[in-house]
Design a protein around this motif. Structure first.
Motif, PDB file in Angstrom:
ATOM      1  N   ARG A   1     -14.964  -1.534   5.411  1.00 34.57           N
ATOM      2  CA  ARG A   1     -14.462  -0.472   4.630  1.00 34.57           C
ATOM      3  C   ARG A   1     -13.081  -0.106   3.966  1.00 34.57           C
ATOM      4  O   ARG A   1     -12.402   0.224   6.003  1.00 34.57           O
ATOM      5  CB  ARG A   1     -15.213   0.531   5.120  1.00 34.57           C
ATOM      6  N   THR A   2     -12.116   0.672   3.542  1.00 40.65           N
ATOM      7  CA  THR A   2     -11.152   1.189   4.142  1.00 40.65           C
ATOM      8  C   THR A   2     -11.049   2.600   3.078  1.00 40.65           C
ATOM      9  O   THR A   2     -12.227   3.039   2.298  1.00 40.65           O
ATOM     10  CB  THR A   2      -9.674   0.157   3.017  1.00 40.65           C
ATOM     11  N   LYS A   3     -10.186   3.460   3.004  1.00 43.22           N
ATOM     12  CA  LYS A   3      -9.768   4.893   2.477  1.00 43.22           C
ATOM     13  C   LYS A   3      -9.259   4.019   0.828  1.00 43.22           C
ATOM     14  O   LYS A   3      -8.531   5.186   0.685  1.00 43.22           O
ATOM     15  CB  LYS A   3      -9.637   6.129   2.812  1.00 43.22           C
TER      16      LYS A   3
ATOM     17  N   THR B   1      -7.888   3.385  -1.957  1.00 42.72           N
ATOM     18  CA  THR B   1      -8.355   4.214  -3.910  1.00 42.72           C
ATOM     19  C   THR B   1      -7.383   3.718  -4.736  1.00 42.72           C
ATOM     20  O   THR B   1      -7.603   2.828  -5.609  1.00 42.72           O
ATOM     21  CB  THR B   1      -8.339   4.870  -3.979  1.00 42.72           C
TER      22      THR B   1
ATOM     23  N   SER C   1     -13.099   2.308  -4.175  1.00 45.49           N
ATOM     24  CA  SER C   1     -12.486   2.132  -2.959  1.00 45.49           C
ATOM     25  C   SER C   1     -12.366   0.648  -3.233  1.00 45.49           C
ATOM     26  O   SER C   1     -13.424  -0.158  -3.358  1.00 45.49           O
ATOM     27  CB  SER C   1     -13.371   3.163  -1.950  1.00 45.49           C
TER      28      SER C   1
END
Length: 117
Positions: free
Chosen positions: A8-10, A12, A65
């Motif tokens: 998972r990343t931030k 966007t 995201s």
């Protein structure tokens, strides 16, 4: 058995991610497969074409995201994966910040200085 990991990343903003990768000298493709162990491939929205036989990819989630997808073992054969991913995230954060400042009518020739303490 797949060797791909999903993180998972931030992240966007696809355009800022692509420009950040290019800023780092990384070739970028969109809507294509990324390479993994023994020729395995996985489709991703954005793919960083790395030196060697393995790539990094990002796929958009329903919340906007992006997840990072990679055969991390394979990437580590040619690259320090931690440094590589950190440099991408750092470049993205700087470019995202500059973009937001400019959108708000901020500084025309803004620079970002990173201070480590």
């Amino acid at each position: 058995m797949s060797h791909f990991s999903t993180l998972r990343t931030k992240i966007t903003d696809a355009e800022i991610l692509k420009s950040s990768l290019r800023d780092l000298g990384i070739n970028v493709k969109t809507e294509t497969d990324l390479r993994g162990y023994q020729g395995q491939r996985v489709r991703a929205d954005i793919v960083a074409i790395l030196e060697g036989e393995y790539d990094l990819g990002w796929s958009r989630n329903s919340d906007g995201s992006f997840d990072l997808i990679a055969d991390l073992w394979g990437v580590a054969k040619k690259h320090n994966q931690t440094e590589l991913i950190n440099s991408i995230n750092q470049k993205y954060a700087v470019n995202k910040t500059l973009s937001e400042v400019q959108q708000r009518g901020g500084l025309q020739n803004a620079n970002v200085t990173l201070v480590l303490q």
